[in-house]
Design a protein around this motif. Structure first.
Motif, short mmCIF file in Angstrom:
data_model
loop_
_atom_site.label_atom_id
_atom_site.label_comp_id
_atom_site.label_asym_id
_atom_site.label_seq_id
_atom_site.Cartn_x
_atom_site.Cartn_y
_atom_site.Cartn_z
N LEU A 182 22.07 1.18 -54.70
CA LEU A 182 20.74 0.66 -54.37
C LEU A 182 20.08 1.47 -53.26
N LEU A 183 20.86 1.91 -52.28
CA LEU A 183 20.32 2.77 -51.23
C LEU A 183 19.66 3.99 -51.86
N ASP A 184 20.34 4.60 -52.82
CA ASP A 184 19.79 5.78 -53.48
C ASP A 184 18.52 5.46 -54.27
N GLU A 185 18.43 4.26 -54.79
CA GLU A 185 17.26 3.86 -55.58
C GLU A 185 16.07 3.44 -54.72
N VAL A 186 16.30 2.60 -53.72
CA VAL A 186 15.19 1.98 -52.99
C VAL A 186 15.05 2.44 -51.55
N GLY A 187 16.04 3.09 -51.01
CA GLY A 187 15.99 3.54 -49.62
C GLY A 187 16.46 2.46 -48.65
N LEU A 188 16.69 2.90 -47.42
CA LEU A 188 17.24 2.01 -46.40
C LEU A 188 16.30 0.86 -46.06
N ALA A 189 15.02 1.12 -45.98
CA ALA A 189 14.06 0.09 -45.58
C ALA A 189 14.04 -1.09 -46.56
N ASP A 190 14.31 -0.82 -47.83
CA ASP A 190 14.27 -1.88 -48.84
C ASP A 190 15.65 -2.35 -49.29
N LEU A 191 16.68 -1.91 -48.60
CA LEU A 191 18.04 -2.35 -48.92
C LEU A 191 18.31 -3.66 -48.19
N SER A 192 18.37 -4.74 -48.94
CA SER A 192 18.60 -6.05 -48.34
C SER A 192 19.80 -6.72 -49.00
N MET A 193 20.37 -7.66 -48.28
CA MET A 193 21.50 -8.42 -48.84
C MET A 193 21.02 -9.19 -50.08
N ARG A 194 19.81 -9.68 -50.03
CA ARG A 194 19.25 -10.40 -51.19
C ARG A 194 19.15 -9.49 -52.41
N ARG A 195 18.70 -8.27 -52.21
CA ARG A 195 18.57 -7.32 -53.32
C ARG A 195 19.95 -6.93 -53.86
N ILE A 196 20.91 -6.72 -52.98
CA ILE A 196 22.27 -6.38 -53.42
C ILE A 196 22.85 -7.54 -54.22
N ALA A 197 22.67 -8.75 -53.72
CA ALA A 197 23.18 -9.94 -54.41
C ALA A 197 22.54 -10.08 -55.79
N ALA A 198 21.25 -9.83 -55.87
CA ALA A 198 20.56 -9.93 -57.16
C ALA A 198 21.13 -8.91 -58.15
N ARG A 199 21.41 -7.71 -57.68
CA ARG A 199 21.98 -6.68 -58.55
C ARG A 199 23.36 -7.11 -59.05
N LEU A 200 24.12 -7.80 -58.19
CA LEU A 200 25.46 -8.26 -58.56
C LEU A 200 25.44 -9.60 -59.29
N ASP A 201 24.26 -10.21 -59.37
CA ASP A 201 24.08 -11.51 -60.00
C ASP A 201 24.89 -12.60 -59.30
N VAL A 202 24.79 -12.60 -57.96
CA VAL A 202 25.44 -13.61 -57.13
C VAL A 202 24.43 -14.09 -56.08
N GLN A 203 24.76 -15.14 -55.40
CA GLN A 203 23.95 -15.61 -54.28
C GLN A 203 24.21 -14.69 -53.08
N PRO A 204 23.20 -14.48 -52.24
CA PRO A 204 23.41 -13.63 -51.06
C PRO A 204 24.59 -14.09 -50.19
N SER A 205 24.81 -15.38 -50.12
CA SER A 205 25.91 -15.89 -49.30
C SER A 205 27.27 -15.39 -49.79
N ALA A 206 27.38 -15.05 -51.07
CA ALA A 206 28.64 -14.55 -51.62
C ALA A 206 29.02 -13.20 -51.02
N LEU A 207 28.04 -12.44 -50.58
CA LEU A 207 28.32 -11.12 -49.99
C LEU A 207 29.04 -11.25 -48.65
N TYR A 208 28.81 -12.36 -47.98
CA TYR A 208 29.39 -12.54 -46.65
C TYR A 208 30.89 -12.87 -46.71
#
Length: 190
Positions: A22-48
């Motif tokens: 995702l960093l390579d796709e959207v850059g650091l400014a747009d890299l969020s836990m919410r976006r990572i979670a969406a890509r993994l199809d999980v809730q953001p809290s699961a990343l923690y």
């Protein structure tokens, strides 16, 4: 999302690999836990479960970006180039590694590689010079990535050079050589 909805279990490595993609796709400014979670199809809290904070995740990404450096390079200039090239291998790689280094959370692999290269060159103050070199490499790579981004968005002056990185290899080599106190190897032209 219910547990039944998502039967794929993710581990620390898969979360970090997804974040790096995702960093390579959207850059650091747009890299969020919410976006990572969406890509993994999980809730953001699961990343923690895998990373206590976003800063922990970014530190892991920083180490992943610089892990290929190792201490296999033969000289200081080759090591510095390897670090710089690893930063360029990822969108905003220099900015990410710089930010984690500033918080003392990453970039230890890069600094360790520089210390080893300096010690092989019999430099007395290898730790201090490695820190100075890493500051230079991170700053230089960040500058180059910023210029490349600005150029890709048409934000540079039209009367500037066609290649926004023209001459920067020469400047990079000069800076590394000056800071390291080690003469440039004749077998290392770029």
């Amino acid at each position: 999302m219910s547990p039944e909805h998502n039967s794929i279990r993710h581990d620390r490595d898969s979360v970090a690999r997804t974040a790096l993609a995702l960093l390579d796709e959207v850059g650091l400014a747009d890299l969020s836990m919410r976006r990572i979670a969406a890509r993994l199809d999980v809730q953001p809290s699961a990343l923690y479960w895998h990373f206590a904070s976003k800063q922990d995740l970014l530190a892991d990404l920083s180490d992943r970006i610089t892990t290929a450096i190792g201490s296999s390079e033969t000289d200081v200039l080759a090591t510095a180039r390897a670090i710089r090239d690893s930063l360029f291998a990822h969108r905003d790689g220099a900015e990410l590694v710089l930010s984690t280094y500033a918080l003392r959370r990453g970039s230890f692999l890069a600094q360790t590689a520089l210390i080893a290269a300096l010690r092989r060159s019999d430099v007395d103050d290898a730790e201090d010079r490695a820190a100075a070199l890493l500051h230079f490499v991170l700053g230089h790579a960040t500058l180059v990535q910023q210029r490349m981004h600005a150029d890709s968005y048409g934000a540079l002056p039209a009367d500037g050079p066609v290649d926004v990185t023209a001459g920067l290899d020469r400047v990079f080599d000069l800076g590394v050589t000056a800071l390291s106190g080690v003469e440039r190897s004749p077998a290392a032209p770029r």
